[in-house]
Write a protein that holds these residues in place. Sequence first.
Motif, PDB file in Angstrom:
ATOM      1  N   HIS A  57      -5.452  -4.445   2.576  1.00  0.00           N
ATOM      2  CA  HIS A  57      -4.861  -3.703   1.727  1.00  0.00           C
ATOM      3  C   HIS A  57      -4.841  -5.404   0.925  1.00  0.00           C
ATOM      4  O   HIS A  57      -4.038  -5.086  -0.051  1.00  0.00           O
ATOM      5  CB  HIS A  57      -3.331  -3.852   2.682  1.00  0.00           C
ATOM      6  CG  HIS A  57      -3.778  -2.738   3.271  1.00  0.00           C
ATOM      7  ND1 HIS A  57      -4.047  -1.441   3.001  1.00  0.00           N
ATOM      8  CD2 HIS A  57      -3.577  -2.306   4.392  1.00  0.00           C
ATOM      9  CE1 HIS A  57      -3.739  -0.802   3.853  1.00  0.00           C
ATOM     10  NE2 HIS A  57      -3.770  -1.191   5.013  1.00  0.00           N
ATOM     11  N   GLY A  58      -4.986  -6.501   0.598  1.00  0.00           N
ATOM     12  CA  GLY A  58      -4.388  -7.237  -0.144  1.00  0.00           C
ATOM     13  C   GLY A  58      -3.473  -8.203   0.426  1.00  0.00           C
ATOM     14  O   GLY A  58      -2.892  -7.543   0.953  1.00  0.00           O
ATOM     15  N   LEU A  59      -2.786  -9.065  -0.669  1.00  0.00           N
ATOM     16  CA  LEU A  59      -1.849  -9.826  -0.497  1.00  0.00           C
ATOM     17  C   LEU A  59      -0.627  -9.039  -0.590  1.00  0.00           C
ATOM     18  O   LEU A  59       0.908  -9.235  -0.324  1.00  0.00           O
ATOM     19  CB  LEU A  59      -1.698 -11.044  -1.585  1.00  0.00           C
ATOM     20  CG  LEU A  59      -2.062 -12.403  -0.853  1.00  0.00           C
ATOM     21  CD1 LEU A  59      -2.672 -12.917  -2.211  1.00  0.00           C
ATOM     22  CD2 LEU A  59      -1.707 -13.211   0.067  1.00  0.00           C
ATOM     23  N   TYR A  60      -0.250  -8.042  -1.033  1.00  0.00           N
ATOM     24  CA  TYR A  60       0.204  -6.606  -1.360  1.00  0.00           C
ATOM     25  C   TYR A  60       1.524  -6.240   0.079  1.00  0.00           C
ATOM     26  O   TYR A  60       2.196  -6.250   0.230  1.00  0.00           O
ATOM     27  CB  TYR A  60      -0.330  -5.296  -2.205  1.00  0.00           C
ATOM     28  CG  TYR A  60       0.625  -3.644  -1.485  1.00  0.00           C
ATOM     29  CD1 TYR A  60       1.308  -3.906  -2.856  1.00  0.00           C
ATOM     30  CD2 TYR A  60       0.491  -3.317  -0.203  1.00  0.00           C
ATOM     31  CE1 TYR A  60       1.601  -2.746  -3.311  1.00  0.00           C
ATOM     32  CE2 TYR A  60       1.499  -1.670  -0.962  1.00  0.00           C
ATOM     33  CZ  TYR A  60       2.075  -1.932  -2.008  1.00  0.00           C
ATOM     34  OH  TYR A  60       3.124  -0.652  -2.195  1.00  0.00           O
ATOM     35  N   TRP A  81      -2.084  -7.572  -6.862  1.00  0.00           N
ATOM     36  CA  TRP A  81      -1.426  -8.154  -5.286  1.00  0.00           C
ATOM     37  C   TRP A  81      -2.245  -7.240  -4.478  1.00  0.00           C
ATOM     38  O   TRP A  81      -2.303  -8.032  -2.979  1.00  0.00           O
ATOM     39  CB  TRP A  81      -0.001  -7.709  -5.243  1.00  0.00           C
ATOM     40  CG  TRP A  81       0.834  -8.905  -5.939  1.00  0.00           C
ATOM     41  CD1 TRP A  81       0.869  -8.240  -6.873  1.00  0.00           C
ATOM     42  CD2 TRP A  81       0.616 -10.741  -5.361  1.00  0.00           C
ATOM     43  NE1 TRP A  81       1.964 -10.177  -7.284  1.00  0.00           N
ATOM     44  CE2 TRP A  81       1.242 -11.093  -6.350  1.00  0.00           C
ATOM     45  CE3 TRP A  81       0.509 -10.848  -4.107  1.00  0.00           C
ATOM     46  CZ2 TRP A  81       1.613 -12.074  -6.368  1.00  0.00           C
ATOM     47  CZ3 TRP A  81       0.410 -12.620  -4.578  1.00  0.00           C
ATOM     48  CH2 TRP A  81       1.057 -13.017  -4.669  1.00  0.00           C
ATOM     49  N   GLY A 128      -6.958  -8.905  -5.682  1.00  0.00           N
ATOM     50  CA  GLY A 128      -6.741 -10.654  -5.556  1.00  0.00           C
ATOM     51  C   GLY A 128      -7.254 -11.549  -6.759  1.00  0.00           C
ATOM     52  O   GLY A 128      -7.760 -12.453  -6.617  1.00  0.00           O
ATOM     53  N   ASP A 187      -3.962 -17.394   2.256  1.00  0.00           N
ATOM     54  CA  ASP A 187      -3.174 -17.387   0.938  1.00  0.00           C
ATOM     55  C   ASP A 187      -3.565 -17.111  -0.136  1.00  0.00           C
ATOM     56  O   ASP A 187      -3.933 -16.494  -0.556  1.00  0.00           O
ATOM     57  CB  ASP A 187      -2.277 -18.438   0.869  1.00  0.00           C
ATOM     58  CG  ASP A 187      -0.896 -19.053  -0.528  1.00  0.00           C
ATOM     59  OD1 ASP A 187      -0.266 -17.495  -0.528  1.00  0.00           O
ATOM     60  OD2 ASP A 187      -1.943 -18.700  -1.514  1.00  0.00           O
ATOM     61  N   MET A 188      -5.369 -17.076   0.301  1.00  0.00           N
ATOM     62  CA  MET A 188      -6.029 -16.662  -1.329  1.00  0.00           C
ATOM     63  C   MET A 188      -6.780 -14.570  -1.018  1.00  0.00           C
ATOM     64  O   MET A 188      -5.947 -14.664  -0.787  1.00  0.00           O
ATOM     65  CB  MET A 188      -7.488 -17.277  -1.842  1.00  0.00           C
ATOM     66  CG  MET A 188      -7.223 -18.935  -1.271  1.00  0.00           C
ATOM     67  SD  MET A 188      -9.037 -19.743  -0.621  1.00  0.00           S
ATOM     68  CE  MET A 188     -10.231 -18.595  -1.578  1.00  0.00           C
ATOM     69  N   GLY A 189      -6.210 -15.021  -2.688  1.00  0.00           N
ATOM     70  CA  GLY A 189      -6.411 -13.503  -3.231  1.00  0.00           C
ATOM     71  C   GLY A 189      -7.969 -13.231  -2.820  1.00  0.00           C
ATOM     72  O   GLY A 189      -7.829 -11.276  -2.233  1.00  0.00           O
ATOM     73  N   ARG A 190      -8.769 -13.736  -2.618  1.00  0.00           N
ATOM     74  CA  ARG A 190     -10.225 -13.432  -2.503  1.00  0.00           C
ATOM     75  C   ARG A 190     -10.375 -14.167  -1.011  1.00  0.00           C
ATOM     76  O   ARG A 190     -11.754 -15.873  -1.675  1.00  0.00           O
ATOM     77  CB  ARG A 190     -10.881 -12.808  -3.813  1.00  0.00           C
ATOM     78  CG  ARG A 190     -10.700 -12.470  -4.932  1.00  0.00           C
ATOM     79  CD  ARG A 190     -10.713 -10.558  -3.890  1.00  0.00           C
ATOM     80  NE  ARG A 190     -12.036 -10.095  -3.861  1.00  0.00           N
ATOM     81  CZ  ARG A 190     -12.450  -9.122  -4.703  1.00  0.00           C
ATOM     82  NH1 ARG A 190     -11.672  -8.897  -6.177  1.00  0.00           N
ATOM     83  NH2 ARG A 190     -14.057  -9.019  -4.956  1.00  0.00           N
ATOM     84  N   GLY A 234      -8.581 -16.239  -6.586  1.00  0.00           N
ATOM     85  CA  GLY A 234      -6.576 -15.900  -5.873  1.00  0.00           C
ATOM     86  C   GLY A 234      -5.644 -16.966  -5.276  1.00  0.00           C
ATOM     87  O   GLY A 234      -5.514 -16.156  -4.700  1.00  0.00           O
ATOM     88  N   SER A 252       5.047 -16.167  -6.697  1.00  0.00           N
ATOM     89  CA  SER A 252       4.200 -15.843  -6.740  1.00  0.00           C
ATOM     90  C   SER A 252       3.332 -16.927  -4.922  1.00  0.00           C
ATOM     91  O   SER A 252       2.241 -16.993  -4.278  1.00  0.00           O
ATOM     92  CB  SER A 252       2.495 -16.582  -7.677  1.00  0.00           C
ATOM     93  OG  SER A 252       2.547 -17.893  -7.831  1.00  0.00           O
ATOM     94  N   MET A 294       5.102 -11.688  -1.469  1.00  0.00           N
ATOM     95  CA  MET A 294       4.826 -12.313  -2.726  1.00  0.00           C
ATOM     96  C   MET A 294       4.691 -11.668  -4.341  1.00  0.00           C
ATOM     97  O   MET A 294       3.851 -10.576  -3.683  1.00  0.00           O
ATOM     98  CB  MET A 294       3.888 -13.977  -2.716  1.00  0.00           C
ATOM     99  CG  MET A 294       4.054 -14.421  -0.827  1.00  0.00           C
ATOM    100  SD  MET A 294       2.368 -15.548  -1.278  1.00  0.00           S
ATOM    101  CE  MET A 294       1.138 -14.938  -0.041  1.00  0.00           C
ATOM    102  N   ARG A 295       5.637 -11.636  -4.789  1.00  0.00           N
ATOM    103  CA  ARG A 295       4.479 -11.451  -6.105  1.00  0.00           C
ATOM    104  C   ARG A 295       4.327 -12.113  -7.718  1.00  0.00           C
ATOM    105  O   ARG A 295       4.804 -13.155  -7.313  1.00  0.00           O
ATOM    106  CB  ARG A 295       5.777  -9.924  -6.769  1.00  0.00           C
ATOM    107  CG  ARG A 295       5.803  -8.874  -5.936  1.00  0.00           C
ATOM    108  CD  ARG A 295       4.454  -8.476  -6.086  1.00  0.00           C
ATOM    109  NE  ARG A 295       4.551  -7.087  -5.480  1.00  0.00           N
ATOM    110  CZ  ARG A 295       3.760  -6.890  -3.301  1.00  0.00           C
ATOM    111  NH1 ARG A 295       3.308  -7.964  -3.292  1.00  0.00           N
ATOM    112  NH2 ARG A 295       4.483  -5.710  -2.815  1.00  0.00           N
ATOM    113  N   ASP A 296       4.878 -11.112  -8.539  1.00  0.00           N
ATOM    114  CA  ASP A 296       3.779 -12.628  -9.630  1.00  0.00           C
ATOM    115  C   ASP A 296       5.306 -13.628  -9.911  1.00  0.00           C
ATOM    116  O   ASP A 296       4.510 -14.480 -10.452  1.00  0.00           O
ATOM    117  CB  ASP A 296       4.115 -11.465 -11.073  1.00  0.00           C
ATOM    118  CG  ASP A 296       2.471 -10.817 -11.020  1.00  0.00           C
ATOM    119  OD1 ASP A 296       1.850 -10.818 -10.400  1.00  0.00           O
ATOM    120  OD2 ASP A 296       2.355  -9.978 -12.047  1.00  0.00           O
TER     121      ASP A 296
END
Lengths: 470, 324
Positions: free
Chosen positions: A50-53, B191, B216, A120-123, B174, A62, A57-59
């Motif tokens: 689902h990702g870091l969702y 996110w 991401g 912690d990385m998004g990708r 990311g 972060s 953490m948000r914008d």
Amino acid sequence: MDTLNNWRERLISKTTRPTLITTYKYWLWFGFLLVITGNGVFQYWKQWQHGLYVTDMRDRISWGLYITAFVFFIGISHAGTLISAILRATKAGWRAPVTRIAEFITAVALLIGASFVVIDMGRPERIFNVYLFGRWQSPIMWDVMAITTYLTASVIYLSAPMIPDLALYRDRLADKVGVVRNFIYRTLSVNWKGSPKQQKLLGKAITIMMLVIIPIAVSVHTVVSWIFSMTLRAGWNTSIFGVLFVAGAIFSGVATLIIIMAILRRIYHWEEYLTEKHFLYLGYLLAAFGAFMVYVNLSEYLTEGFNLEEAGLFAFRQLFLEDFAAMFWFYIIGGLLGPVVLMLVPKTRTIAGVVTAAILVVVAMFLERYFIVVTGLRVPLMPYEAANYAPTFVEWSIFAAGLAIFCLLITIALKIFPMLAIWEMTEEHAADISDRPTEEPNMVGADIVGSLTSTERLPDAGPPAEGGGS
Amino acid sequence: MTDKSGEAKRSQTPKGEVPISIGSVDRRGAIKLLGLGALGAVPLVASARVMDGLVRDIVKGSVAENQAADTVPTREAGRIRQWTMVIDLAKCDGCQSQGTPPQCTTACIEGHFAPQPMEWIEVYEAELNGGGSQFIPTPCQQCENPPCVKVCPVGATFPTPEGTVLIDQDRCIGCRICMAACPYDRRFFNWGTPPIPPEAALSDYNPDHQAPASSGTVMKCDFCPEMARDGTLPYCIQACPNDAVWYGDLEEDIATNGRTVVKATKLVSDNNGYRLKEHLGTMPRVFYLPGHGEDIGRDPHDEGRMPTEWPWIERAEGAVTWTR
């Protein structure tokens, strides 16, 4: 009277105890750690999907618990350097029983800390972009370089002094352990025979690594701090961050070492080797660093607070009075002043007192990492309401798994590697009793040479620590 | 091949003429066409992008190269446009008078399919020193000394020869250090799996328009370089009902709000233009003319604006949204 040989045999049997004897309690503990790890892996799988969702953490805030964990574990990894390299360089004789444990903590904590950056990385699947497109101008690249260097150096610095002990294990435990461990001992002892040439080489290697690893370790936590201080944020953009982080790293590293020493001492009855003296010396170190941290904090907050800017005011309010006040004051009073007081008062100048101080420090340093990361990001940059952050179950689970894997790796290492530096301790002990006007002063040397087989001869070439004693 | 596509684009604008003036002729028409929930029009825009992207993709090597070599709009040989934006706060009332959410933000979201809750141009409401408030539409400041670019470990965010800062979402790992570094809160992270309406899904990805969004990775205002090359104004400028936002080229020293064309530097100087957080030395390419909407009769004590909406979100299947 105890001859050196008897002393050494007892040490060997005590050191090999965790390798040879496995109780049900061990498996219970092992299982417990596996469960926590399993939960963390499962939660990470969810995050992968689902990702870091799935984090909080948000914008605006972060970075959160993962980056906190990264800084925290990299900090703990400084246990090994200080104890082992600095004390070795200064020839502090009492370090011998402590070094091996410290070096293991370093290697393991580094692995865990580095993993948290990837977590912690998004990708995360693009991690190799760092090598394909890496820009050396980026503080993240500085970290990649520093941490990989430190990890490499630490592993060498862990394994090199272990060679004679592994050779001992290879010779002594061949028929007592299985194929895997035999293979490990044979491989990692790199054909050690204890010949003068080998001893000389090993001594050189250890000296070089000892000198190399100190600046590397200092650079590591400095560049970790630069990830934050290179930004234009109130509370982060300060030149003291490097000092604060390095001092804090050694501080929390020593504390972690004390805790793990206390646990191992208790379980494996290493009271003879990990004595009150070791705890007290480490406790003094803790107190000294606590006092230094107070100084660094005071210096930082006074400089920033004297001519308070708007963003600084917000940062101070949330830290001193509002959302993070409990954490902050626990950190200052419990974590920094606590160890100083505990070491100053004669009544608490005991192993229990030192361990209490160490626990306070580890908790406080974790909280410090947390509030540094979160409060720095929380200060509003534009006219908007400050955001809030509370780690989710996923984040806590993964953090807990990080702790669990840290313990797990040390737990596994106990079953394989000598956790006490047998040859260094014997050497130190030999020097110790030869210093003393003992009954049979001339027998000491003969004792060593005469009673050992050639493969087990003491490698007395180690330049460090000779004649250290008291 | 490469040159041809660039040439084709340039030839749409007569040589030597300000490309943006075309947009200004039919500004209202453009708003209708692009805009504000006009469902039919959106795929048109998107499909134009698809073609663009296809052509470019065939020839493209790395994105940065592509940016540097192929698509830089030069007025004459050797002259590269230096995009800038001037925002006249005296003409901005946060669209209070329209009774709508800020139209610049809305149009940007429509045009770029910026996932909820991203407001690439966000209208902040700041307090005035004597009480009351002013509205500050804030796009990416397109710094000449960009803190975000400096910290990126993989060069995923990069400066273009046109003086803008773009993000290559195909390269972004990311790590979000750019978000920590940006002093203007102008960077946004996907996110979760970002909401992508069907028309955006068709679009061929390019850092110039950043659609479709990818999970991401970081996004932000891109200054609409593609639109500028095609001789159109950015969405936000087309949509502003009060002509408060100017787009221009510092190289030619010209700016337009879609109605008039002026000398950019003179516009800034004559009106005491300033930049946000000038003391940081980031050298933004976005200038502000002071004010609180007084030119269009706004009372500074009339506070608050309508919240931003993402009307296309319902067309994005399985959309996940979050809050900032």
